[in-house]
Enzyme design. Structure first.
Site, PDB file in Angstrom:
ATOM      1  N   CYS A  27     -23.184 -10.214 -23.479  1.00 35.10           N
ATOM      2  CA  CYS A  27     -24.132  -9.260 -22.778  1.00 35.10           C
ATOM      3  C   CYS A  27     -24.002  -9.296 -21.373  1.00 35.10           C
ATOM      4  O   CYS A  27     -23.116  -9.756 -20.860  1.00 35.10           O
ATOM      5  CB  CYS A  27     -25.363  -8.992 -23.440  1.00 35.10           C
ATOM      6  SG  CYS A  27     -26.209 -10.765 -23.150  1.00 35.10           S
ATOM      7  N   ASN A  66     -26.867 -12.602 -20.601  1.00 36.52           N
ATOM      8  CA  ASN A  66     -26.700 -13.846 -21.373  1.00 36.52           C
ATOM      9  C   ASN A  66     -28.157 -14.555 -21.693  1.00 36.52           C
ATOM     10  O   ASN A  66     -28.199 -15.782 -21.830  1.00 36.52           O
ATOM     11  CB  ASN A  66     -25.772 -14.639 -21.255  1.00 36.52           C
ATOM     12  CG  ASN A  66     -25.355 -15.784 -22.052  1.00 36.52           C
ATOM     13  OD1 ASN A  66     -24.746 -17.166 -21.862  1.00 36.52           O
ATOM     14  ND2 ASN A  66     -25.386 -15.365 -23.473  1.00 36.52           N
ATOM     15  N   CYS A 100     -30.817 -12.232 -23.142  1.00 38.57           N
ATOM     16  CA  CYS A 100     -31.384 -11.670 -24.265  1.00 38.57           C
ATOM     17  C   CYS A 100     -30.727 -11.421 -25.632  1.00 38.57           C
ATOM     18  O   CYS A 100     -30.683 -12.028 -26.732  1.00 38.57           O
ATOM     19  CB  CYS A 100     -31.929 -10.258 -23.696  1.00 38.57           C
ATOM     20  SG  CYS A 100     -33.311 -10.547 -22.442  1.00 38.57           S
ATOM     21  N   ARG A 101     -29.569 -10.353 -25.675  1.00 39.52           N
ATOM     22  CA  ARG A 101     -29.105 -10.016 -26.671  1.00 39.52           C
ATOM     23  C   ARG A 101     -28.049 -10.999 -27.097  1.00 39.52           C
ATOM     24  O   ARG A 101     -27.890 -11.351 -28.444  1.00 39.52           O
ATOM     25  CB  ARG A 101     -28.102  -8.672 -26.481  1.00 39.52           C
ATOM     26  CG  ARG A 101     -29.400  -7.561 -26.028  1.00 39.52           C
ATOM     27  CD  ARG A 101     -28.678  -6.351 -25.457  1.00 39.52           C
ATOM     28  NE  ARG A 101     -28.302  -6.544 -24.256  1.00 39.52           N
ATOM     29  CZ  ARG A 101     -27.629  -5.806 -23.610  1.00 39.52           C
ATOM     30  NH1 ARG A 101     -27.328  -4.571 -24.013  1.00 39.52           N
ATOM     31  NH2 ARG A 101     -27.377  -5.864 -22.289  1.00 39.52           N
ATOM     32  N   SER A 102     -27.095 -11.451 -26.310  1.00 38.83           N
ATOM     33  CA  SER A 102     -25.961 -12.431 -27.038  1.00 38.83           C
ATOM     34  C   SER A 102     -26.443 -13.653 -27.353  1.00 38.83           C
ATOM     35  O   SER A 102     -25.951 -14.126 -28.464  1.00 38.83           O
ATOM     36  CB  SER A 102     -24.749 -12.243 -25.798  1.00 38.83           C
ATOM     37  OG  SER A 102     -25.064 -12.911 -24.416  1.00 38.83           O
ATOM     38  N   ASP A 111     -30.570  -3.090 -24.433  1.00 37.73           N
ATOM     39  CA  ASP A 111     -30.999  -4.228 -23.577  1.00 37.73           C
ATOM     40  C   ASP A 111     -32.741  -4.097 -23.409  1.00 37.73           C
ATOM     41  O   ASP A 111     -33.138  -3.034 -23.305  1.00 37.73           O
ATOM     42  CB  ASP A 111     -30.497  -3.635 -22.124  1.00 37.73           C
ATOM     43  CG  ASP A 111     -30.899  -4.748 -20.968  1.00 37.73           C
ATOM     44  OD1 ASP A 111     -31.767  -5.667 -21.519  1.00 37.73           O
ATOM     45  OD2 ASP A 111     -30.556  -4.844 -19.860  1.00 37.73           O
TER      46      ASP A 111
HETATM   47  P1  4NP Z   1     -29.262  -9.233 -21.641  1.00 39.29           P
HETATM   48  O1  4NP Z   1     -30.482  -8.631 -20.946  1.00 39.29           O
HETATM   49  O2  4NP Z   1     -27.903  -8.549 -21.088  1.00 39.29           O
HETATM   50  O3  4NP Z   1     -29.197  -8.843 -23.185  1.00 39.29           O
HETATM   51  O4  4NP Z   1     -29.386 -10.782 -21.310  1.00 39.29           O
HETATM   52  C1  4NP Z   1     -30.539  -8.684 -19.446  1.00 39.29           C
HETATM   53  C2  4NP Z   1     -31.151  -9.745 -18.949  1.00 39.29           C
HETATM   54  C3  4NP Z   1     -31.556  -9.642 -17.642  1.00 39.29           C
HETATM   55  C4  4NP Z   1     -30.990  -8.574 -16.813  1.00 39.29           C
HETATM   56  C5  4NP Z   1     -30.413  -7.189 -17.485  1.00 39.29           C
HETATM   57  C6  4NP Z   1     -30.382  -7.375 -18.755  1.00 39.29           C
HETATM   58  N1  4NP Z   1     -31.371  -8.480 -15.603  1.00 39.29           N
HETATM   59  O5  4NP Z   1     -31.392  -7.475 -14.797  1.00 39.29           O
HETATM   60  O6  4NP Z   1     -31.697  -9.490 -14.771  1.00 39.29           O
END
Ligand code: 4NP
Length: 166
Positions: A14, A17, A19-21, A129
């Site tokens: 993702c 790294n 939240c989702r992955s 996200d």
């Molecule tokens: P992820 O979510 O891609 O599922 O880990 C996010 C985590 C942090 C951010 C964006 C998406 N950020 O903008 O910091």
């Protein structure tokens, strides 16, 4: 996968790294173990924004309530991940295109998949996200990732059956 005795190596990707992955990694690892599938599982982000951090606390607590323990630390996707994994699975279209841009060969490109393509019952264009949203977004991520993980298990079982038959 080179032959039946090798394990399938799967990398979920993702943006951050956190939240989702990492959630996909935790869900899929548990499900694969329950199904006695020989797999190696990891996750990474296309960005290095959260390098070395634990997963988002909201994501960890939502996953824990659903029976999944997220333990991984954030790391950025690296070019050698194309060598180290058989399937590299993107959470959304942006992740997918970012990965495609990093691929140098057709073989590397062919390792890249979208998580949404493994849904069994649910339907969504991507794994959204949840970072800037509310609690329901985190629960929805677990719903989607559970469903797609079931589909991915089935996909790998089919590949193993095919390999065993030839
Ligand atoms: P992820 O979510 O891609 O599922 O880990 C996010 C985590 C942090 C951010 C964006 C998406 N950020 O903008 O910091």
């Amino acid at each position: 996968m080179n032959n039946n005795s090798d394990s399938m190596r799967i990398l979920f990707v993702c943006l951050g790294n956190i939240c989702r992955s990492p959630t996909a990694e935790a869900i899929f690892k548990l499900l694969a173990a329950k199904n006695q599938l020989n797999v190696e599982v990891d996750s990474a982000g296309t960005s290095a924004w959260h390098q070395g951090e634990m997963a988002d606390h909201r994501m960890r607590s939502t996953a824990a309530k659903r029976g999944y323990k997220i333990t991984s630390l954030s790391r950025q996707f690296q070019r050698n991940d194309f060598d180290n994994f058989d399937m590299i699975i993107a959470m959304d279209d942006q992740n997918y295109h970012d990965l495609k841009d990093k691929a140098h060969t057709k073989e590397e490109e062919n390792k890249i998949f979208k998580m949404k393509d493994f849904f069994m019952k649910l339907k969504s264009d991507h794994i959204p996200d949840p970072y800037y949203g509310g609690a329901e977004g985190f629960n929805y991520v677990v719903d989607l990732l559970e469903d797609a993980s079931f589909g991915l298990i089935q996909h790998i079982k089919n590949l193993n059956d095919h390999d065993a038959a030839i």
